[in-house]
Scaffold this motif. Sequence first.
Motif, PDB file in Angstrom:
ATOM      1  N   ILE A  11      -7.084  -0.441   8.320  1.00  0.00           N
ATOM      2  CA  ILE A  11      -8.200  -1.169   7.700  1.00  0.00           C
ATOM      3  C   ILE A  11      -7.758  -2.526   7.143  1.00  0.00           C
ATOM      4  O   ILE A  11      -8.381  -3.547   7.417  1.00  0.00           O
ATOM      5  N   VAL A  12      -6.674  -2.508   6.401  1.00  0.00           N
ATOM      6  CA  VAL A  12      -6.268  -3.764   5.758  1.00  0.00           C
ATOM      7  C   VAL A  12      -5.663  -4.717   6.787  1.00  0.00           C
ATOM      8  O   VAL A  12      -6.054  -5.879   6.887  1.00  0.00           O
ATOM      9  N   GLU A  32     -13.504   8.009  -0.849  1.00  0.00           N
ATOM     10  CA  GLU A  32     -14.935   7.929  -1.162  1.00  0.00           C
ATOM     11  C   GLU A  32     -15.294   8.914  -2.281  1.00  0.00           C
ATOM     12  O   GLU A  32     -16.010   8.582  -3.231  1.00  0.00           O
ATOM     13  N   LEU A  81     -16.235   0.582   1.086  1.00  0.00           N
ATOM     14  CA  LEU A  81     -14.794   0.707   0.781  1.00  0.00           C
ATOM     15  C   LEU A  81     -13.967  -0.146   1.756  1.00  0.00           C
ATOM     16  O   LEU A  81     -13.067  -0.893   1.337  1.00  0.00           O
ATOM     17  N   ILE A  82     -14.314  -0.005   3.012  1.00  0.00           N
ATOM     18  CA  ILE A  82     -13.566  -0.739   4.042  1.00  0.00           C
ATOM     19  C   ILE A  82     -13.721  -2.248   3.833  1.00  0.00           C
ATOM     20  O   ILE A  82     -12.744  -3.008   3.919  1.00  0.00           O
ATOM     21  N   LEU A 112      -8.914  -5.807  -6.144  1.00  0.00           N
ATOM     22  CA  LEU A 112      -9.578  -4.519  -5.898  1.00  0.00           C
ATOM     23  C   LEU A 112     -10.243  -4.033  -7.179  1.00  0.00           C
ATOM     24  O   LEU A 112      -9.728  -4.272  -8.286  1.00  0.00           O
ATOM     25  N   VAL A 117     -13.846   7.744  -5.657  1.00  0.00           N
ATOM     26  CA  VAL A 117     -14.605   6.612  -6.216  1.00  0.00           C
ATOM     27  C   VAL A 117     -15.955   7.107  -6.748  1.00  0.00           C
ATOM     28  O   VAL A 117     -16.386   6.727  -7.841  1.00  0.00           O
ATOM     29  N   GLU A 152     -14.306  -3.810   1.076  1.00  0.00           N
ATOM     30  CA  GLU A 152     -13.548  -4.235  -0.104  1.00  0.00           C
ATOM     31  C   GLU A 152     -12.045  -4.260   0.187  1.00  0.00           C
ATOM     32  O   GLU A 152     -11.355  -5.207  -0.205  1.00  0.00           O
ATOM     33  N   LEU A 153     -11.598  -3.244   0.861  1.00  0.00           N
ATOM     34  CA  LEU A 153     -10.160  -3.186   1.191  1.00  0.00           C
ATOM     35  C   LEU A 153      -9.763  -4.379   2.068  1.00  0.00           C
ATOM     36  O   LEU A 153      -8.715  -4.984   1.883  1.00  0.00           O
ATOM     37  N   MET A 181     -20.330   4.457  -3.735  1.00  0.00           N
ATOM     38  CA  MET A 181     -19.744   3.537  -2.759  1.00  0.00           C
ATOM     39  C   MET A 181     -19.503   4.268  -1.427  1.00  0.00           C
ATOM     40  O   MET A 181     -18.878   5.331  -1.405  1.00  0.00           O
ATOM     41  N   THR A 182     -20.007   3.702  -0.362  1.00  0.00           N
ATOM     42  CA  THR A 182     -19.850   4.337   0.962  1.00  0.00           C
ATOM     43  C   THR A 182     -18.531   3.914   1.603  1.00  0.00           C
ATOM     44  O   THR A 182     -17.855   2.991   1.117  1.00  0.00           O
ATOM     45  N   SER A 183     -18.252   4.576   2.695  1.00  0.00           N
ATOM     46  CA  SER A 183     -17.009   4.248   3.424  1.00  0.00           C
ATOM     47  C   SER A 183     -17.024   2.804   3.894  1.00  0.00           C
ATOM     48  O   SER A 183     -16.001   2.108   3.832  1.00  0.00           O
ATOM     49  N   LEU A 236     -11.421   1.711  -7.235  1.00  0.00           N
ATOM     50  CA  LEU A 236     -10.734   1.849  -5.937  1.00  0.00           C
ATOM     51  C   LEU A 236      -9.217   1.880  -6.128  1.00  0.00           C
ATOM     52  O   LEU A 236      -8.504   2.631  -5.447  1.00  0.00           O
ATOM     53  N   TYR A 260       0.832  -1.210   0.000  1.00  0.00           N
ATOM     54  CA  TYR A 260       0.000   0.000   0.000  1.00  0.00           C
ATOM     55  C   TYR A 260       0.861   1.254   0.000  1.00  0.00           C
ATOM     56  O   TYR A 260       0.519   2.265  -0.594  1.00  0.00           O
TER      57      TYR A 260
END
Lengths: 166, 352
Positions: A125-126, A157, B6-7, A102, A160, B9-10, B1-3, A106, A26
């Motif tokens: 997050i990841v 956001e 996104l989260i 992905l 995207v 998917e990530l 796409m909402t947060s 994104l 990342y």
Amino acid sequence: MQTATPLTFADAAEHHLDDVFGYLLYLTRDRATADDLAGATFEKALRQWSRFDPKRGTARTWLLGIARTTALDAFRADSRRKKREEAAAEPEAREADFVVGLSPALQTALATLSAGEREVLALRIVIELDGDQTARVLGFSPTAVSTRLNRALTKLEEKVRNDDLR
Amino acid sequence: MTSAELITELHATRPAADGALRERVRAIAAAEPVRRSSPFARLSRYSPRRFALVVVPAMAVALLAVAGVAGLLGSGSQPGVEAIRSDLSSQSATAPGTTTNPTRELAPQLKAGTSAADAATPAPTIGRAQRYSAQLTLSVKNIDALSDATQRALRITRDLGGYLVTASYATTDSGTSLLTLKVPTASVQQAIVRLSDLGKIVGQQIQIDDLQGQVDELTKRENGLRLQIARLSARLSAPGVDAETRATLEARRDAARSELAKVRQTNAQVAAEARFATIQLTLQTSESSAVVPVPSRFDNAVDRAVEILAIEATVVLYALVIVGPLALLALLVWLAQRGLRRRQDEHLLSSP
């Protein structure tokens, strides 16, 4: 998810290799670079393994901290090299789909974020570090981490959404 | 796409290292040396802050311990203590209860051990009335010697035409004899020389006050009063003196006579004071002069420990004064470098 502290370096490496690689991927947006930096990270970590103290933090945060230092050292060396070659003005080509699976929107949006914003996304997050662990890896306060994460998510956001509208 | 999407998917596309990297890392990890739990390895894990938190109190305790141990080791008989004690004893040889006033001292004090023959005793001036006072402190061997010396002092006084005014003689383990003697001033020098032979001189003070001016004044006043009385008597015996004048003259003559009597009495006292010198003789046994409190082993240990602590504190203070500014400078440089590095990092991470 908190992993139990491994007893040996081999265990730590086995358990946290994906985390280190994911973070570096990342950060760099380049699989080959992330691959190299991950190898360098574990080499450095092995040399410093005797200094690792489980009481002061988990092996994961310790390894991610070393990964960050290794990456920044590489960036610095790269920046110096570019300056010497006077090629800094030319943006370096990065992989468009650096993370397998992905969505293209994104991937594109992630490419517009700064490396600093991407590393917070990766860690929080990841890799799913908590705020305190992320703060420890980055050397920021937990509040700064939270702020940067919100900014990155908002930015992502918007990108995207704009991409979808087009 | 909402947060949230996104989260999700990530998180769902979490990257994984490929097989080649995994093998490479395994190869690296295989080179892991056996981790020995040596004290040095354990120490290397501590951060400088934690290290300082342990080392600084440990150093303080070590310094205190060194001072304590050195104090205990050095608390036995210290070289020079006996010498100091004997020196003190010779200096503090004045008998208990007697005081010496150096400001009154006219003659030089004799050093301990000076023989009487060598004593530069000042002599009274012949033909002048003088008040002569001497304080003599002598040390004798033991109580028997003290008694003998006291007897001989009284005999010397009598031989020279003097007399004893006060005497105080006390003995326990040690002894002291305090004598106040009156000796004809003409013989005082001889008296001091002979009395000095009774023991070892540990102190001597002589004071001479000239009284001749006072005597002359009193004599002059006496003569004046005699003359005044004679004149008054002559006037009273003259014919034609009325009763009132006679009464006045007689009152004046009576007052002059009364004053003459007082002046003559004072003059006689001064003359007597000048005729006899006062000698305050202190005889004491050597043991009594050697009574100096001996510090205990504990006191010695504490004193020694305090001395060492003071030296340690001085060394630490010097080190702080010298190393402190350098350490501060190093800290500032380190902080500046750290700040610069952070700014560089931010700059590096600010680009996509």
